[in-house]
Scaffold this motif. Structure first.
Motif, PDB file in Angstrom:
ATOM      1  N   PHE A 199      39.244  35.219  -6.681  1.00 33.70           N
ATOM      2  CA  PHE A 199      37.956  34.574  -6.937  1.00 33.70           C
ATOM      3  C   PHE A 199      36.795  35.590  -6.954  1.00 33.70           C
ATOM      4  N   LEU A 200      36.811  36.503  -5.986  1.00 33.86           N
ATOM      5  CA  LEU A 200      35.672  37.418  -5.848  1.00 33.86           C
ATOM      6  C   LEU A 200      35.765  38.638  -6.759  1.00 33.86           C
ATOM      7  N   PHE A 201      36.988  39.150  -6.953  1.00 32.89           N
ATOM      8  CA  PHE A 201      37.116  40.424  -7.680  1.00 32.89           C
ATOM      9  C   PHE A 201      38.031  40.336  -8.895  1.00 32.89           C
ATOM     10  N   ASP A 202      38.497  39.120  -9.187  1.00 33.07           N
ATOM     11  CA  ASP A 202      39.376  38.937 -10.328  1.00 33.07           C
ATOM     12  C   ASP A 202      40.624  39.830 -10.223  1.00 33.07           C
ATOM     13  N   SER A 203      41.157  39.907  -9.016  1.00 32.02           N
ATOM     14  CA  SER A 203      42.344  40.746  -8.809  1.00 32.02           C
ATOM     15  C   SER A 203      43.290  40.062  -7.833  1.00 32.02           C
ATOM     16  N   ASN A 204      44.590  40.197  -8.098  1.00 28.22           N
ATOM     17  CA  ASN A 204      45.536  39.699  -7.086  1.00 28.22           C
ATOM     18  C   ASN A 204      46.336  40.856  -6.489  1.00 28.22           C
ATOM     19  N   ASP A 205      45.784  42.054  -6.634  1.00 30.64           N
ATOM     20  CA  ASP A 205      46.427  43.241  -6.076  1.00 30.64           C
ATOM     21  C   ASP A 205      45.775  43.559  -4.719  1.00 30.64           C
ATOM     22  N   PRO A 206      46.537  43.443  -3.621  1.00 30.67           N
ATOM     23  CA  PRO A 206      45.939  43.621  -2.295  1.00 30.67           C
ATOM     24  C   PRO A 206      45.229  44.963  -2.139  1.00 30.67           C
ATOM     25  N   GLU A 207      45.806  46.013  -2.741  1.00 28.28           N
ATOM     26  CA  GLU A 207      45.168  47.328  -2.585  1.00 28.28           C
ATOM     27  C   GLU A 207      43.815  47.361  -3.295  1.00 28.28           C
ATOM     28  N   GLU A 208      43.761  46.748  -4.466  1.00 25.61           N
ATOM     29  CA  GLU A 208      42.490  46.724  -5.193  1.00 25.61           C
ATOM     30  C   GLU A 208      41.463  45.838  -4.462  1.00 25.61           C
ATOM     31  N   ILE A 209      41.934  44.729  -3.902  1.00 19.33           N
ATOM     32  CA  ILE A 209      41.018  43.844  -3.160  1.00 19.33           C
ATOM     33  C   ILE A 209      40.450  44.620  -1.955  1.00 19.33           C
ATOM     34  N   GLY A 210      41.338  45.335  -1.258  1.00 17.00           N
ATOM     35  CA  GLY A 210      40.912  46.129  -0.099  1.00 17.00           C
ATOM     36  C   GLY A 210      39.867  47.163  -0.514  1.00 17.00           C
ATOM     37  N   GLU A 211      40.169  47.852  -1.608  1.00 17.30           N
ATOM     38  CA  GLU A 211      39.260  48.895  -2.096  1.00 17.30           C
ATOM     39  C   GLU A 211      37.883  48.329  -2.447  1.00 17.30           C
ATOM     40  N   LYS A 212      37.877  47.188  -3.121  1.00 15.07           N
ATOM     41  CA  LYS A 212      36.595  46.574  -3.527  1.00 15.07           C
ATOM     42  C   LYS A 212      35.769  46.195  -2.290  1.00 15.07           C
ATOM     43  N   CYS A 213      36.436  45.650  -1.277  1.00 12.50           N
ATOM     44  CA  CYS A 213      35.697  45.260  -0.052  1.00 12.50           C
ATOM     45  C   CYS A 213      35.163  46.515   0.642  1.00 12.50           C
ATOM     46  N   MET A 214      35.951  47.589   0.648  1.00 12.20           N
ATOM     47  CA  MET A 214      35.495  48.840   1.276  1.00 12.20           C
ATOM     48  C   MET A 214      34.272  49.391   0.530  1.00 12.20           C
ATOM     49  N   GLU A 215      34.322  49.293  -0.792  1.00 11.21           N
ATOM     50  CA  GLU A 215      33.180  49.788  -1.597  1.00 11.21           C
ATOM     51  C   GLU A 215      31.902  49.028  -1.251  1.00 11.21           C
ATOM     52  N   LEU A 216      32.074  47.758  -0.847  1.00 13.31           N
ATOM     53  CA  LEU A 216      30.881  46.961  -0.490  1.00 13.31           C
ATOM     54  C   LEU A 216      30.450  47.196   0.963  1.00 13.31           C
ATOM     55  N   GLY A 217      31.179  48.053   1.679  1.00 19.80           N
ATOM     56  CA  GLY A 217      30.717  48.449   3.017  1.00 19.80           C
ATOM     57  C   GLY A 217      31.596  48.073   4.192  1.00 19.80           C
ATOM     58  N   ALA A 218      32.733  47.395   3.938  1.00 17.08           N
ATOM     59  CA  ALA A 218      33.585  47.012   5.075  1.00 17.08           C
ATOM     60  C   ALA A 218      34.220  48.244   5.732  1.00 17.08           C
ATOM     61  N   GLU A 219      34.476  48.132   7.044  1.00 20.18           N
ATOM     62  CA  GLU A 219      35.166  49.239   7.758  1.00 20.18           C
ATOM     63  C   GLU A 219      36.661  48.978   7.796  1.00 20.18           C
ATOM     64  N   LEU A 220      37.010  47.696   7.874  1.00 22.43           N
ATOM     65  CA  LEU A 220      38.417  47.304   7.932  1.00 22.43           C
ATOM     66  C   LEU A 220      38.588  46.057   7.061  1.00 22.43           C
ATOM     67  N   VAL A 221      39.583  46.097   6.187  1.00 24.57           N
ATOM     68  CA  VAL A 221      39.896  44.930   5.365  1.00 24.57           C
ATOM     69  C   VAL A 221      41.359  44.587   5.620  1.00 24.57           C
ATOM     70  N   VAL A 222      41.631  43.334   5.908  1.00 25.89           N
ATOM     71  CA  VAL A 222      43.020  42.902   6.054  1.00 25.89           C
ATOM     72  C   VAL A 222      43.235  41.766   5.060  1.00 25.89           C
ATOM     73  N   VAL A 223      44.121  41.992   4.097  1.00 27.19           N
ATOM     74  CA  VAL A 223      44.387  40.990   3.066  1.00 27.19           C
ATOM     75  C   VAL A 223      45.614  40.187   3.501  1.00 27.19           C
TER      76      VAL A 223
END
Ligand code: CKP
Ligand code: MG
Length: 312
Positions: A199-223
């Motif tokens: 929904f947020l990043f148009d991706s179902n790849d966990p690594e890409e979702i993690g990367e996108k959240c990190m780019e927005l400033g997260a320190e830890l992302v758990v998908v």
């Protein structure tokens, strides 16, 4: 205080057997709401928790209060509203992979929350503020309350933990995407599922979702990846963690909240991120083996037994 949450807790009415709601002859009332599910999970694991909310001054509100107090969640900042009711929803379990929820929560007492409810000195007591994407979807004043709470938390060094928990029934997709991304940018820890990544990043790849959240400033992302476990990343590590083996799923609702409880519990206990994600996979997986949003969440000694099972 380890974790404080803000949100709406309702009564869920669940038919006494699986199938269409129209075929049931009785419902069982249960307390449910994503933030309190997580707080109860944490409390059972021995951590201190508090909940900020508004309930109707009615029997359902009294039931929620009684349950939260019984589970050891601090309720000092729950207000009672005599002109709005406690929210309700129906949970229809056709089978374990086909579950529907029907909300009766419009204009509920919780939807009337506003920033005046917040006490900065209370929020500053917490190590983590737990926020989900459901609360800002309930009403404009709830949305403002969430952003004000985040600002108070950040001012006081309280980490923001965010589960985007998309609920398309509650708001428009445009507003949801914009608001969830705004909250994500302010969050330290983000816990999306694949549907939220999509929904947020148009991706179902966990690594890409993690990367996108990190780019927005997260320190830890758990998908959260359901039966295949979880993927996590920080600025210097990432890994996949397998799921906890479950014999029979009975009710998947609440699994994400149990996952959040396990993860935060691990972080509060100062485990490595990998170990904390393992704890999350155990609590999240095990929660699906019970009907009820949090009924199956383990307490500390139960968790220790599950943990030794999963490592043997
Ligand atoms: O994403 P989960 O299945 O873990 O969340 C379940 C909760 O708050 C449930 O308790 C329900 O009350 C809700 O999500 C909601 O508002 O949909
Ligand atoms: Mg969820």
């Amino acid at each position: 205080m380890d974790v404080i949450g803000i949100g709406e807790t309702m009564i869920s009415l669940t038919p006494n057997r699986n199938g269409l709601i129209r075929q049931t002859s009785s419902f069982e009332p249960r307390v449910a709401g994503t933030e309190t599910n997580t707080l109860i999970g944490l409390s059972r694991l021995g951590h201190s928790t508090g909940f900020i909310s508004r309930l109707g001054d009615d029997e359902l509100g009294a039931m929620v209060l009684k349950e939260l107090r019984g589970e050891g969640v601090d309720t000092t900042f729950i207000e009672f509203d005599s002109s709005h009711q406690t929210g309700l929803f129906l949970k229809e379990i056709i089978n374990e992979s086909d579950v529907h929820v029907y909300y009766y929560r419009e204009h509920s007492a919780a939807s009337q929350m506003n920033p005046n409810l917040l006490d900065e000195s209370y929020i500053s007591l917490a190590s983590y503020l737990f926020i989900t994407g459901i609360t800002p979807a309930i009403s404009e004043s709830c949305k403002q309350t969430i952003f004000t709470a985040i600002n108070m938390a950040k001012k006081n060094g309280v980490k923001i933990v965010f589960d985007p928990n998309i609920r398309k029934k509650l708001w428009s997709e445009i507003e949801a995407r914009e608001t969830l991304l705004d909250i994500l940018k302010l969050s330290n820890i983000v816990l999306p599922g694949i549907s939220e990544g999509q929904f947020l990043f148009d991706s179902n790849d966990p690594e890409e979702i993690g990367e996108k959240c990190m780019e927005l400033g997260a320190e830890l992302v758990v998908v959260k990846l359901g039966e295949t476990g979880a993927y996590y990343c920080t600025s210097d590590q990432s890994d996949h963690v397998p799921s906890f083996p479950v014999k029979q799923v009975k009710d998947p609702v609440g699994a994400g909240d149990a996952f959040a409880a396990g993860l935060l519990s691990g972080l509060i206990d100062e485990l490595s991120v990998n170990e904390a994600v393992k704890r999350a996979c155990i609590t999240g997986g095990y929660a699906t083996t019970y009907v009820g949003d949090y009924e199956g969440f383990p307490d500390r000694s139960h968790f220790e037994r599950l943990s030794s099972l999963s490592s043997s």
